[in-house]
Design a protein around this motif. Sequence first.
Motif, PDB file in Angstrom:
ATOM      1  N   LEU A 237      32.302  43.114  28.933  1.00 49.67           N
ATOM      2  CA  LEU A 237      31.073  44.212  28.715  1.00 49.67           C
ATOM      3  C   LEU A 237      29.687  43.782  28.781  1.00 49.67           C
ATOM      4  O   LEU A 237      28.870  44.388  29.631  1.00 49.67           O
ATOM      5  N   GLU A 238      29.368  42.680  27.936  1.00 49.16           N
ATOM      6  CA  GLU A 238      27.967  42.328  27.914  1.00 49.16           C
ATOM      7  C   GLU A 238      27.351  41.591  29.378  1.00 49.16           C
ATOM      8  O   GLU A 238      26.516  42.185  29.902  1.00 49.16           O
ATOM      9  N   CYS A 239      28.312  41.114  30.039  1.00 49.66           N
ATOM     10  CA  CYS A 239      27.802  40.605  31.293  1.00 49.66           C
ATOM     11  C   CYS A 239      27.817  41.638  32.437  1.00 49.66           C
ATOM     12  O   CYS A 239      27.051  41.517  33.264  1.00 49.66           O
ATOM     13  N   ILE A 240      28.722  42.576  32.386  1.00 47.12           N
ATOM     14  CA  ILE A 240      28.787  43.649  33.360  1.00 47.12           C
ATOM     15  C   ILE A 240      27.836  44.529  33.043  1.00 47.12           C
ATOM     16  O   ILE A 240      26.985  45.037  33.831  1.00 47.12           O
ATOM     17  N   GLU A 241      27.265  44.571  31.789  1.00 49.52           N
ATOM     18  CA  GLU A 241      26.338  45.516  31.588  1.00 49.52           C
ATOM     19  C   GLU A 241      24.807  45.147  31.912  1.00 49.52           C
ATOM     20  O   GLU A 241      24.031  45.784  32.476  1.00 49.52           O
ATOM     21  N   GLU A 242      24.634  43.786  31.814  1.00 51.09           N
ATOM     22  CA  GLU A 242      23.400  43.362  32.306  1.00 51.09           C
ATOM     23  C   GLU A 242      23.379  42.839  33.842  1.00 51.09           C
ATOM     24  O   GLU A 242      22.387  42.341  34.362  1.00 51.09           O
ATOM     25  N   GLY A 243      24.657  42.829  34.486  1.00 49.00           N
ATOM     26  CA  GLY A 243      24.727  42.639  35.999  1.00 49.00           C
ATOM     27  C   GLY A 243      24.725  41.132  36.254  1.00 49.00           C
ATOM     28  O   GLY A 243      24.896  40.803  37.411  1.00 49.00           O
ATOM     29  N   SER A 244      25.099  40.289  35.395  1.00 47.76           N
ATOM     30  CA  SER A 244      25.247  38.957  35.661  1.00 47.76           C
ATOM     31  C   SER A 244      26.681  38.748  36.379  1.00 47.76           C
ATOM     32  O   SER A 244      26.729  37.630  37.067  1.00 47.76           O
ATOM     33  N   VAL A 245      27.685  39.512  35.914  1.00 51.90           N
ATOM     34  CA  VAL A 245      28.840  39.447  36.680  1.00 51.90           C
ATOM     35  C   VAL A 245      29.311  40.832  37.283  1.00 51.90           C
ATOM     36  O   VAL A 245      28.966  42.160  36.694  1.00 51.90           O
ATOM     37  N   THR A 246      29.909  40.899  38.165  1.00 48.31           N
ATOM     38  CA  THR A 246      30.183  42.125  39.252  1.00 48.31           C
ATOM     39  C   THR A 246      31.768  42.340  39.152  1.00 48.31           C
ATOM     40  O   THR A 246      32.401  41.196  39.450  1.00 48.31           O
ATOM     41  N   LEU A 247      32.449  43.116  38.446  1.00 52.34           N
ATOM     42  CA  LEU A 247      33.886  43.244  38.442  1.00 52.34           C
ATOM     43  C   LEU A 247      34.373  44.020  39.498  1.00 52.34           C
ATOM     44  O   LEU A 247      34.190  45.312  39.556  1.00 52.34           O
ATOM     45  N   ILE A 248      35.565  43.562  39.972  1.00 51.88           N
ATOM     46  CA  ILE A 248      36.327  44.485  40.842  1.00 51.88           C
ATOM     47  C   ILE A 248      37.841  44.280  40.363  1.00 51.88           C
ATOM     48  O   ILE A 248      38.319  42.858  40.484  1.00 51.88           O
ATOM     49  N   ALA A 249      38.337  45.345  39.877  1.00 48.82           N
ATOM     50  CA  ALA A 249      39.603  45.162  39.024  1.00 48.82           C
ATOM     51  C   ALA A 249      40.549  46.140  39.826  1.00 48.82           C
ATOM     52  O   ALA A 249      40.333  46.906  40.360  1.00 48.82           O
ATOM     53  N   SER A 250      41.859  45.795  39.701  1.00 50.85           N
ATOM     54  CA  SER A 250      42.902  46.734  40.277  1.00 50.85           C
ATOM     55  C   SER A 250      43.976  46.643  39.302  1.00 50.85           C
ATOM     56  O   SER A 250      44.132  45.919  38.490  1.00 50.85           O
TER      57      SER A 250
ATOM     58  N   GLY B 259      24.526  27.641  42.609  1.00 48.93           N
ATOM     59  CA  GLY B 259      25.509  28.348  43.530  1.00 48.93           C
ATOM     60  C   GLY B 259      25.744  29.731  43.347  1.00 48.93           C
ATOM     61  O   GLY B 259      26.642  30.635  43.880  1.00 48.93           O
ATOM     62  N   THR B 260      25.231  30.350  42.001  1.00 58.24           N
ATOM     63  CA  THR B 260      25.523  31.705  41.760  1.00 58.24           C
ATOM     64  C   THR B 260      24.147  32.561  41.615  1.00 58.24           C
ATOM     65  O   THR B 260      23.948  33.522  40.903  1.00 58.24           O
ATOM     66  N   GLU B 261      23.350  32.152  42.675  1.00 55.21           N
ATOM     67  CA  GLU B 261      21.868  32.914  42.852  1.00 55.21           C
ATOM     68  C   GLU B 261      22.152  34.197  43.270  1.00 55.21           C
ATOM     69  O   GLU B 261      21.426  35.000  42.753  1.00 55.21           O
ATOM     70  N   LYS B 262      23.201  34.668  43.904  1.00 55.74           N
ATOM     71  CA  LYS B 262      23.586  35.850  44.281  1.00 55.74           C
ATOM     72  C   LYS B 262      24.413  36.684  43.342  1.00 55.74           C
ATOM     73  O   LYS B 262      25.020  37.720  43.419  1.00 55.74           O
ATOM     74  N   GLY B 263      24.790  35.929  42.338  1.00 56.73           N
ATOM     75  CA  GLY B 263      25.695  36.615  41.157  1.00 56.73           C
ATOM     76  C   GLY B 263      27.256  35.996  41.147  1.00 56.73           C
ATOM     77  O   GLY B 263      27.702  35.099  42.016  1.00 56.73           O
ATOM     78  N   VAL B 264      27.733  36.485  40.207  1.00 55.52           N
ATOM     79  CA  VAL B 264      29.159  36.238  40.121  1.00 55.52           C
ATOM     80  C   VAL B 264      30.116  37.285  40.203  1.00 55.52           C
ATOM     81  O   VAL B 264      29.713  38.204  39.799  1.00 55.52           O
ATOM     82  N   LEU B 265      31.144  37.253  41.119  1.00 52.90           N
ATOM     83  CA  LEU B 265      31.958  38.256  41.390  1.00 52.90           C
ATOM     84  C   LEU B 265      33.267  37.813  40.740  1.00 52.90           C
ATOM     85  O   LEU B 265      34.063  37.139  41.175  1.00 52.90           O
ATOM     86  N   LEU B 266      33.873  38.683  39.835  1.00 54.99           N
ATOM     87  CA  LEU B 266      35.115  38.324  39.278  1.00 54.99           C
ATOM     88  C   LEU B 266      36.036  39.489  39.866  1.00 54.99           C
ATOM     89  O   LEU B 266      35.920  40.678  39.575  1.00 54.99           O
ATOM     90  N   TYR B 267      37.216  38.838  40.487  1.00 59.87           N
ATOM     91  CA  TYR B 267      38.165  39.911  40.953  1.00 59.87           C
ATOM     92  C   TYR B 267      39.292  39.622  39.923  1.00 59.87           C
ATOM     93  O   TYR B 267      39.992  38.435  39.833  1.00 59.87           O
ATOM     94  N   LEU B 268      39.752  40.618  39.197  1.00 60.77           N
ATOM     95  CA  LEU B 268      40.803  40.671  38.254  1.00 60.77           C
ATOM     96  C   LEU B 268      41.789  41.692  38.787  1.00 60.77           C
ATOM     97  O   LEU B 268      41.752  42.984  38.623  1.00 60.77           O
ATOM     98  N   ASP B 269      42.932  41.079  38.886  1.00 59.00           N
ATOM     99  CA  ASP B 269      44.164  41.660  39.341  1.00 59.00           C
ATOM    100  C   ASP B 269      45.229  42.215  38.321  1.00 59.00           C
ATOM    101  O   ASP B 269      45.096  41.463  37.353  1.00 59.00           O
ATOM    102  N   GLU B 270      45.904  43.266  38.190  1.00 57.33           N
ATOM    103  CA  GLU B 270      46.493  43.813  37.099  1.00 57.33           C
ATOM    104  C   GLU B 270      45.654  43.802  35.901  1.00 57.33           C
ATOM    105  O   GLU B 270      46.230  43.119  34.848  1.00 57.33           O
ATOM    106  N   ILE B 271      44.832  44.466  35.789  1.00 58.02           N
ATOM    107  CA  ILE B 271      43.883  44.322  34.496  1.00 58.02           C
ATOM    108  C   ILE B 271      44.323  44.996  33.314  1.00 58.02           C
ATOM    109  O   ILE B 271      44.127  44.849  32.191  1.00 58.02           O
ATOM    110  N   GLN B 272      45.390  45.685  33.428  1.00 56.30           N
ATOM    111  CA  GLN B 272      46.121  46.684  32.541  1.00 56.30           C
ATOM    112  C   GLN B 272      46.761  45.625  31.493  1.00 56.30           C
ATOM    113  O   GLN B 272      46.984  45.853  30.550  1.00 56.30           O
TER     114      GLN B 272
END
Length: 422
Positions: free
Chosen positions: A115-128, A91-104
């Motif tokens: 860092l590593e998973c974002i660098e290689e593109g296996s996880v896409t991060l949207i943070a606020s 179910g993650t063929e299109k990747g994993v998207l992590l929505y991270l609220d209040e990342i601070q």
Amino acid sequence: MNQPLAQRLRPRTLAEVCGQQHLLAPGKVFRTAIEQGRIPNMIFYGPSGVGKTTVARIIAENSGMRLHKLNGTTASTGDIKTVLADIGTFGTEKGVLLYLDEIQYLNKKQQQSLLECIEEGSVTLIASTTENPAFYIYNALLSRCTVFEFKALQPADIHQGLEKALSRLAQEDGIPLEMDPAGLDLLAQTSGGDMRKALGCLDFAASAAPLENGARRITLEMVQQVTQAMGPRYDREGDDHYDILSGFQKSMRGSDPDAALHYLARLLEAGDMISACRRLMVCACEDVGLAWPQIIPIVKAAVDAANMLGLPEARIPLADAVILVATAPKSNGGEAAIDAATADLRRGRGGPIPRWLQNKHFDGEDAAVKGQFYKYPHDYPNHWVAQQYLPDSLAGAVYYRFGDNKTEQAARAYWEKIKKGG
């Protein structure tokens, strides 16, 4: 469960979002990229209640990726590891998207774990975040993300959202709901650009609106009652604190007493008299300074009076001092001079203090010519005599330049006359 109105009305498409048109208007790069399915690693930065979470959820829920949601206030390192363990599963063929609220609120180690998973593109991060990413987000993570600033909503944006909310509330209850136009305008103006706050007040007022002639009506008086405690956005530890202080000092420096009084009022309403007093003293010295040196003890006296009186009476001497600083002639000659002298020192320009200025009155056996050779200015006409005071390596350096105000020009004329032998 009775969901808050802001949650029930959360937009489902980018077109439904109120405000943020610098990002969401048709044809804007941000919106075009999202609609084409190109989702980079992103950080949304801005005050609360302006649509950061809403936009992030819209993107995430339409991405086709496996969605994980975390909140920095409650997320643990274990929660992050659970997200990372999902990489490469069914179910993650299109990747994993992590929505991270209040990342601070994540610590450095927790942010580093992404860092590593974002660098290689296996996880896409949207943070606020509501705080400046440059100060609260780990640099290596920040460099891998694009930061988009969300701005406080304008009253027209709030107005639009409130009208939608009125319609929604009427539909839910099956009873017409009307609102005094003046009350609608007041709520839009006093919400501080925060849609969530405005909708919360509207929801509360609507619940108390009486039923008359088959309809409920929210009056201006009702809005005034629910908004009277809505102070301006302020956080002594966050960006709002420093933005208000910056606006306060820059308004005094810019000789705008009305704007300066506005920011003073915001500081005092938040109970932050200490910051107001400090900035007042700084501005008196830095921005008025030599143009009217007498202002420094005057402002100090006003600050002392304010601290003796306490609020609310303290607002009076502080307002007097703010108006005085804002309307006074300006000169930053003193600040510029000490900064220039410090810059030379930090560049290694110094050297021995001239012999005639040194605090000693004897000569060593190796001195070819004996004597202090200091010229005492009071022994000369007009109490001045030409003499080198700077070290040899800096002889002739000029740090202070007379300003063009009356006080400094008078001093300049006086010394020009003395040094010419007049």
